[in-house]
Design a protein around this motif. Structure first.
Motif, mmCIF file in Angstrom:
data_model
loop_
_atom_site.group_PDB
_atom_site.id
_atom_site.type_symbol
_atom_site.label_atom_id
_atom_site.label_comp_id
_atom_site.label_asym_id
_atom_site.label_seq_id
_atom_site.Cartn_x
_atom_site.Cartn_y
_atom_site.Cartn_z
ATOM 1 N N VAL A 515 0.860 -1.193 0.000
ATOM 2 C CA VAL A 515 0.000 0.000 0.000
ATOM 3 C C VAL A 515 0.889 1.232 0.000
ATOM 4 O O VAL A 515 1.812 1.350 0.814
ATOM 5 C CB VAL A 515 -0.944 0.000 1.199
ATOM 6 N N LEU A 516 0.623 2.162 -0.923
ATOM 7 C CA LEU A 516 1.400 3.394 -1.064
ATOM 8 C C LEU A 516 0.463 4.590 -1.005
ATOM 9 O O LEU A 516 -0.745 4.497 -1.285
ATOM 10 C CB LEU A 516 2.165 3.396 -2.389
ATOM 11 N N TYR A 517 1.037 5.743 -0.657
ATOM 12 C CA TYR A 517 0.293 6.994 -0.710
ATOM 13 C C TYR A 517 0.394 7.577 -2.097
ATOM 14 O O TYR A 517 1.465 7.587 -2.708
ATOM 15 C CB TYR A 517 0.849 7.996 0.308
ATOM 16 N N VAL A 518 -0.733 8.103 -2.590
ATOM 17 C CA VAL A 518 -0.759 8.806 -3.868
ATOM 18 C C VAL A 518 -0.604 10.288 -3.586
ATOM 19 O O VAL A 518 -1.445 10.893 -2.906
ATOM 20 C CB VAL A 518 -2.063 8.525 -4.634
ATOM 21 N N ARG A 531 4.252 7.658 -2.590
ATOM 22 C CA ARG A 531 5.198 7.726 -1.475
ATOM 23 C C ARG A 531 4.994 6.492 -0.614
ATOM 24 O O ARG A 531 3.871 6.071 -0.362
ATOM 25 C CB ARG A 531 4.974 8.984 -0.642
ATOM 26 N N LYS A 532 6.102 5.922 -0.164
ATOM 27 C CA LYS A 532 6.041 4.770 0.727
ATOM 28 C C LYS A 532 5.857 5.229 2.168
ATOM 29 O O LYS A 532 5.910 6.422 2.478
ATOM 30 C CB LYS A 532 7.316 3.930 0.596
ATOM 31 N N GLN A 533 5.691 4.271 3.059
ATOM 32 C CA GLN A 533 5.544 4.577 4.468
ATOM 33 C C GLN A 533 6.795 5.205 5.048
ATOM 34 O O GLN A 533 6.728 6.001 5.981
ATOM 35 C CB GLN A 533 5.207 3.277 5.241
ATOM 36 N N ASN A 534 7.970 4.862 4.494
ATOM 37 C CA ASN A 534 9.220 5.414 5.006
ATOM 38 C C ASN A 534 9.558 6.769 4.407
ATOM 39 O O ASN A 534 10.644 7.299 4.644
ATOM 40 C CB ASN A 534 10.371 4.439 4.737
ATOM 41 N N GLY A 535 8.642 7.315 3.581
ATOM 42 C CA GLY A 535 8.869 8.642 3.019
ATOM 43 C C GLY A 535 9.529 8.629 1.659
ATOM 44 O O GLY A 535 9.693 9.690 1.048
ATOM 45 N N GLN A 536 9.921 7.474 1.097
ATOM 46 C CA GLN A 536 10.551 7.404 -0.214
ATOM 47 C C GLN A 536 9.511 7.650 -1.289
ATOM 48 O O GLN A 536 8.423 7.072 -1.265
ATOM 49 C CB GLN A 536 11.208 6.039 -0.392
ATOM 50 N N GLU A 537 9.816 8.529 -2.233
ATOM 51 C CA GLU A 537 8.886 8.917 -3.275
ATOM 52 C C GLU A 537 9.411 8.476 -4.639
ATOM 53 O O GLU A 537 10.616 8.310 -4.834
ATOM 54 C CB GLU A 537 8.677 10.434 -3.271
#
Length: 556
Positions: A515-518, A531-537
């Motif tokens: 699951v990723l953030y859009v 963006r991933k949970q660790n902040g990597q985009e």
């Protein structure tokens, strides 16, 4: 005409002539040896030349496909056969000419030596007879002179009145003695002279003519042998002329087999990608930001404004994070997904054919083992049937593996063939399109159909009918960095439907089900910023994720 009658007094000249003939024979033998070495060296150099420029057997991919290459290799094969014929010539010359000359030269020397020794021996014997006759002649001459002196002395004393009778008698006895010795020397001289004349006649009429005849026969045989060698030398060449002509005809046939049109078709088949030429790039209207009102504060307006800022800052960036800019140097995959569709189809078909051959070989081996096992079961004395079970099991395992490999490659080939067909023909039962994720529109350019820079992806994946595909004609212009002062707010979230490795710059790797953030929606180019949970985009293919937009979502 015989040497014995015409050259009865030319023993020394005949000796020189025969020696000169043997010297000539040896000189010709050296000539043949050098010619033999030239032929062998020529054949060896031709074979080395063929080996140097012949096809390499290191890889099947290097096999010649073009007609001019095949023609050249055929010429090399004919040249190799030609070199073999030169070796045959060298072998014939070495065996039939050079070897025979060496043997005959040795025999000729020995024969000449024997004849000359016999002639010298006869000459020496005649000289001995002549010396004996000459000595007896000289002795007879001396005795005659002494007898004449004794007779003169006797006549002088006999006519001298003052001489005593004893002196006269003594002179008479001396005369009788000398006369007797002179008669003996005369007889001996006559015998020696008769003997010498007989030996001399025998020498010049029988012995030396026979020796000269033998030398003449020897010299004539030498001449005939040279003639045979000349002929054998030419025959060795003439025997291989038909085969050499066939080699030359093969070279001419190879030259005629060159087909420029066929080679052009091979080039097309070798490098044809299966894609259509790219279409026109759409017009992007950047002037809409000029007419945008300040009161437009919606989220979409903010995002549109952010897009404009990103596009205008691209020119100042040091380098683009462009997913299609450079292809990563990935390893060659098993399904040949690194190749264009058309080349991939050919490779898969070639691999299937190879696997079928291996499968047929294993099946033949299995049948042979089963027959052998039946024979052993019927005739136990021939062998133990149980000893074949491990080999049969191994063969069956290999057959299963090969069948699995063939099925897997056939599935890949089926999918490639469906891809290369027009979109209207790629239908499954129920009207669902049969396409894999990240399949590109054929109007795109090669190398832009997937984020990895490859032409295909996982063959086991299927695309749902409501998913979109990345459009290579509008590739996103990624920023050179994602390090903003504040992270962008998330406009929703997405779930990865398929894994994505993200090897290119600006892309984001993800696992299936992650699951990723859009943080930025698809702009129409087939890419979504996440963006991933660790902040990597980074960007991911829109067709790889299931997006859910949330109005009140916040950034992590």
């Amino acid at each position: 005409m015989h040497w014995g009658t015409e050259l009865w007094d030319q023993f020394d000249n005949i000796e020189k002539h025969t020696q000169w003939g043997i010297d000539f024979l040896e000189r010709y033998t050296k000539f043949v040896k050098e010619r033999l070495d030239i032929e062998q060296s020529y054949a060896k150099q031709l074979r080395n030349l063929v080996k140097k420029y012949g096809p390499k057997r290191s890889s099947k991919d290097e096999e010649p496909r073009f007609t001019y290459c095949q023609s050249f290799f055929q010429v090399l094969n004919e040249l190799n056969d030609y070199a073999g014929q030169r070796e045959v010539v060298a072998e014939e010359i070495g065996h039939r000419v050079y070897g025979e000359l060496m043997r005959y030269s040795h025999e000729l020397k020995m024969e000449r030596k024997a004849h000359l020794q016999e002639g010298r021996k006869a000459q020496q014997y005649l000289d001995t007879c002549w010396k004996q006759m000459d000595n007896s002649k000289k002795k007879f001459e001396r005795e005659c002179k002494e007898t004449e002196k004794a007779q003169l002395c006797y006549e002088r004393l006999d006519s001298d009145h003052n001489a005593t009778k004893a002196d006269v008698e003594k002179a008479k006895q001396q005369l009788n003695l000398r006369t007797h010795m002179a008669d003996e020397c005369k007889n001996e001289y006559a015998a020696q002279l008769q003997n010498f004349n007989s030996e001399q006649q025998k020498h010049f009429q029988f012995i030396m003519p026979q020796i000269f005849k033998n030398l003449q026969d020897m010299d004539e045989r030498r001449i005939v042998k040279l003639s045979e060698c000349y002929r054998g030398f030419a025959e060795a060449e003439r025997r291989v002329v038909p085969i050499i002509n066939k080699c030359l005809e093969g070279m001419i046939s190879a030259a005629k087999s060159v087909d420029d049109r066929k080679d052009s078709l091979i080039v097309v088949e070798s490098f044809k990608s299966g894609f259509e030429p790219p279409g026109d790039f759409p017009f992007e209207d950047f002037s809409q930001n000029i007419y945008r009102t300040v009161s437009d504060g919606s989220l979409s307006a903010q995002r549109q404004e952010m897009r404009g800022d990103q596009k205008y800052t691209i020119g100042k960036s040091k380098g683009k994070l462009w997913p299609f800019g450079k292809k990563s140097k990935g390893t060659v995959s098993e399904d040949f997904s690194h190749l264009p569709p058309e080349q991939r189809r050919k490779k898969l078909q070639q691999r299937i054919d190879e696997l079928n051959k291996e499968l047929q070989k294993e099946m033949d081996q299995r049948d042979a083992l089963n027959k052998m096992k039946d024979v052993y079961e019927r005739n136990p004395q021939m062998g133990d049937s149980g000893s074949l079970n491990p080999k049969i099991s191994e063969t069956m395992c290999n057959i299963d593996k090969l069948r699995h490999e063939i099925q897997k490659h056939e599935m890949w080939l089926f999918e490639v063939e469906n891809r290369t067909c027009p979109r209207g023909d790629r239908r499954l039962s129920g009207g669902t399109a049969f396409e894999r994720p990240a399949e590109i529109n054929h109007h795109g350019t090669p190398g832009r159909e997937s984020p990895e820079g490859s032409y295909t992806d996982d063959p086991n994946q299927e695309l749902r009918g409501n998913q979109r595909y990345p459009d290579p004609q509008r590739a996103p212009e990624f920023d050179d960095e994602f390090e903003d002062d504040e992270p962008l707010p998330a406009v929703g979230h997405c779930k990865a439907l398929y894994p994505f490795d993200g090897q290119n710059e600006g892309t984001l790797a993800m696992r299936e089900g992650e699951v990723l953030y859009v943080i930025e929606e698809d702009k129409g180019d087939g890419w979504t910023r996440t963006r991933k949970q660790n902040g990597q985009e980074g960007y991911v293919p829109t067709s790889y994720v299931d997006i859910t937009l949330e109005k009140n979502s916040k950034g992590s």
